[in-house]
Each structure stands twice: as C-alpha cells, then as structure tokens.
Design an enzyme around this catalytic site. Structure first.
Site, PDB file in Angstrom:
ATOM      1  N   SER A 206       0.800  -1.236   0.000  1.00  0.00           N
ATOM      2  CA  SER A 206       0.000   0.000   0.000  1.00  0.00           C
ATOM      3  C   SER A 206       0.829   1.281   0.000  1.00  0.00           C
ATOM      4  CB  SER A 206      -0.917   0.018   1.226  1.00  0.00           C
ATOM      5  OG  SER A 206      -0.144  -0.132   2.402  1.00  0.00           O
TER       6      SER A 206
ATOM      7  N   ASP B 191      -3.621   7.552   8.340  1.00  0.00           N
ATOM      8  CA  ASP B 191      -4.526   6.645   9.044  1.00  0.00           C
ATOM      9  C   ASP B 191      -3.703   5.826  10.029  1.00  0.00           C
ATOM     10  OD1 ASP B 191      -3.341   4.594   7.579  1.00  0.00           O
ATOM     11  OD2 ASP B 191      -5.044   4.318   6.215  1.00  0.00           O
TER      12      ASP B 191
ATOM     13  N   HIS C  61      -0.683   4.272   7.748  1.00  0.00           N
ATOM     14  CA  HIS C  61      -0.007   4.869   6.586  1.00  0.00           C
ATOM     15  C   HIS C  61       0.424   6.306   6.804  1.00  0.00           C
ATOM     16  CE1 HIS C  61      -2.578   1.615   4.834  1.00  0.00           C
ATOM     17  NE2 HIS C  61      -1.403   1.302   4.344  1.00  0.00           N
TER      18      HIS C  61
END
Ligand code: NAG
Length: 360
Positions: A39, A334, A337
């Site tokens: 990600s 978040d 991340h």
C-alpha cells in the site's frame, strides 16, 4: 616534441577531454519508475479487486490530491513515488497499472503495480486478498508487451534498463503473520528471525526475476519502525496499561530485518550483471519524525489524522470519520499509513541518498 609525437599527444589529450564531456561515460538519466509491493506504493490497483478490504477509494482518502479525488492512494495526498516522478521530470503522479484510463504511452515513463495488503508470503495474500508479487510480475510482463508494441523491442529494453524499480514490501507479512493475529501457522513454524530469512529469500528471487526482464536499477525499502505505527501502539497499549508507546520488540525485529536486507542487496548487486541496488532506509527517518515532531512541522505523531487515528484504516476511515483539519501536521494519515507530508520527507531523502547511487 617531434611532430608525430605532438600530433599523437594532441589527439590523445583531446580524446580524453572529450570523453569527460560525452554522455558515454555518464550514466543515462532515469527513463521511468516502476513500483512493486504494498500500500505504500499502490496508486489505485486495488480498485479493481473485488474481495480485498484494503481499499481507500473513498473519502477522506485523497483529500489533498489535485481535484481532491480518492484515487485509492492510502494517504491524504501523494505517495513518495509521486514526488519522485515529478522531481525526475517524468510526470506529476505515478499512475496505477490497473487504471482503465491508462494508455500505452503512459507506461513508457512508469507505472505502479503495487497492491495494498500485499506481501512476500502467500499466507499474507490469503488474509488480504491483495495482488501477490508474482501476479504483479505478470502484470509487468503484460506491460512489457504493450511497451514493445508501442516503441519497439530496442527502445523498450532501453527504457527498462534505465528505469528505477521501487520495491516496498514486508510490513504486512510481519503484521499479519507474527504480530496482530494471535494464532498463525507461521508463528508455529518459524522464529521471528527464521521467518524474516524466509521473507528475504523470496524478496531476493523477486528481484532476480525483475533483473531477468531487464531491470537494472533498484530502490529497495527496508521495514519502517513497525512498533511505532499507530495501530501497533493501540494493540500494544492493551498489554501495557493503555500507554501508547512503541512496541520495542517489533522495532528490534524491523532493525534485524533491515540489517539482513542490506546484506542481501550487496550480494544481489555483486551477482546480477549491470545492476545497481540501493537500500532505502525508511526506519530511521520515520523514527526521527515520530520522536521529533517539531523538526518537521508536525504536532501529532502517535495517531493518524483520520478518525481517532488509533484504529481507522481502509473502510473504517470513511466519510463519517472526523478528520483532522490539517493532515500536514500529522506523521500518519490513518492508523498504518504516512501522511503526504511524511511521504514528501521520505521522497527528499530518496532523492539525496538513493538516486545518486543508482545513476552515478
Ligand atoms: C525509438 O527511439 C528513437 C530515439 O528516441 C526514436 O527516434 C524512434 O522513433 C523510436 N522507435 C519507435 C518505434 O518508436
């Protein structure tokens, strides 16, 4: 000097003078950036996956991108690879390979194959339903066919030879298989260091497979201080009188992995002809941001900007979450991340420490 000697001398010295100026001795500029992994590099590939929970195709993700569109980047804005391609003058953002609007021409300056939730271990993919690294390699093969069709065999291999391959993977493997799931097959099978050896072996063959396809320049990220990610602080606090402090053992594991990764990188560079590999240290920069917020203009480094910042991630970080007004004051967007601001710091470090090694 005799005339003959003088002619030879002039010829010789002008030749060596010229060789300083001619591009034949300098290494060619970066042609493209290809990103593979998880990600931290995914710019929208998971939008096309039906079964993964690891999606960020909704608000407030992407709120600081141009047009404020949630592109399925796992951040409020750009990733470090976006900053990288724009610093290199290639384009403004690194697009996702599986974006339907992507053209064959877009491929020539690079693309991301990365998938949120991906890992080196097949059991990680069983949890996340993300795109595996072997599937990302198949996507790359398909991209190569499209590029050859567009610019021909010779130009295509030149582009691939001079591209930077950015790889970032491994955090999900540690988190899903050793840390956040109480009982796993890998915990029974392996010690933490045995598991890391298993992961690094798989990473080594992945890089060899890219080299077989013409890749020569690699930026390989190490693990971040996993124990300091907001989610790990939250889970760790349950066993620690609700104190939100970094999980020391997880950080020690990350450091051990990174030490062995650097050894692997050196061995690969020595064994893969024409290759240049650079280790990208994200551990120390992220730890420094975590411990010295004011140095970076941050006010909060222990929780993400989205929601409470302690657990929200993917679908839980949604339209209804209360979001901090200014994500640029946060290390994390978040619970897992980095924010765009943190990705910018990392991109600047890559520009100063990694790219010179790859293009020298
Ligand atoms: C290959 O690159 C050269 C030099 O940039 C260019 O002139 C040529 O048109 C390219 N070939 C194709 C098929 O695009």
């Amino acid at each position: 000097m005799e005339l003959k000697t003088r002619v030879l001398f002039v010829l010789f010295s002008s030749a060596s003078f010229l060789s300083l100026l001619l591009p034949t001795t300098a290494s060619p500029p970066v042609s493209a950036v290809f990103a593979l992994g998880d990600s931290t590099l995914d710019s929208g590939n998971n939008n096309r996956l039906p079964f993964t929970l690891f999606k960020s195709d909704h608000r407030p993700y992407g709120r600081d991108l141009p047009n404020h569109v949630p592109t399925e980047r796992f951040s409020n804005g750009k990733l470090s690879t976006d900053f990288m391609v724009s610093k290199l003058g290639l384009k403004d953002l690194l697009p996702a390979y599986r974006d339907r609007r992507l053209t064959d021409r877009d491929l020539l300056t690079g693309v991301s194959f990365a998938s949120g939730g991906s890992g080196l271990d097949d059991l990680t993919l069983a949890v996340s339903k993300a795109t595996s690294l072997s599937r990302q390699l198949e996507d790359f093969d398909e991209a190569l066919r499209r590029m050859r069709r567009t610019v021909g065999e010779k130009n295509c291999s030149e582009i691939v030879n001079n591209a930077v391959f950015v790889i970032s993977v491994g955090t999900n493997d540690m988190v899903f298989n050793l840390y956040d799931v109480p009982v796993t097959r890998r915990k029974i099978e392996f010690s933490p260091s045995g598991y890391q050896d298993f992961l690094l072996k798989r990473l080594g063959s992945f890089i060899q497979n890219l080299h077989k396809r013409g890749a020569r320049r690699f930026q390989v990220a190490g693990l971040p201080p996993i124990g300091c990610l907001p989610m790990q602080l939250t889970i760790g606090s349950i066993f620690n009188g609700l104190r939100r402090v970094c999980v020391e053992q997880q950080n020690k594991d990350s450091q051990a992995y990174n030490t062995n990764l650097q050894g692997l990188i050196q061995r690969l560079q020595a064994s893969l002809p024409g290759s240049r590999l650079a280790y990208f240290d994200t551990y120390n920069p992220i730890l420094d941001m975590f411990n010295n917020p004011s140095k970076y203009g941050f006010v909060q480094t222990h929780a993400g900007c989205c929601g409470t910042g302690m657990v929200e991630l993917g679908p839980m970080c949604g339209k209804l979450s209360l979001t901090c007004p200014d994500p640029s004051k946060f290390l994390f967007w978040d619970a897992m991340h980095p924010s765009q601001a943190a990705y910018k710091v990392l991109a600047d470090i890559s520009e100063k420490t990694v790219l010179p090694h790859l293009t020298a």
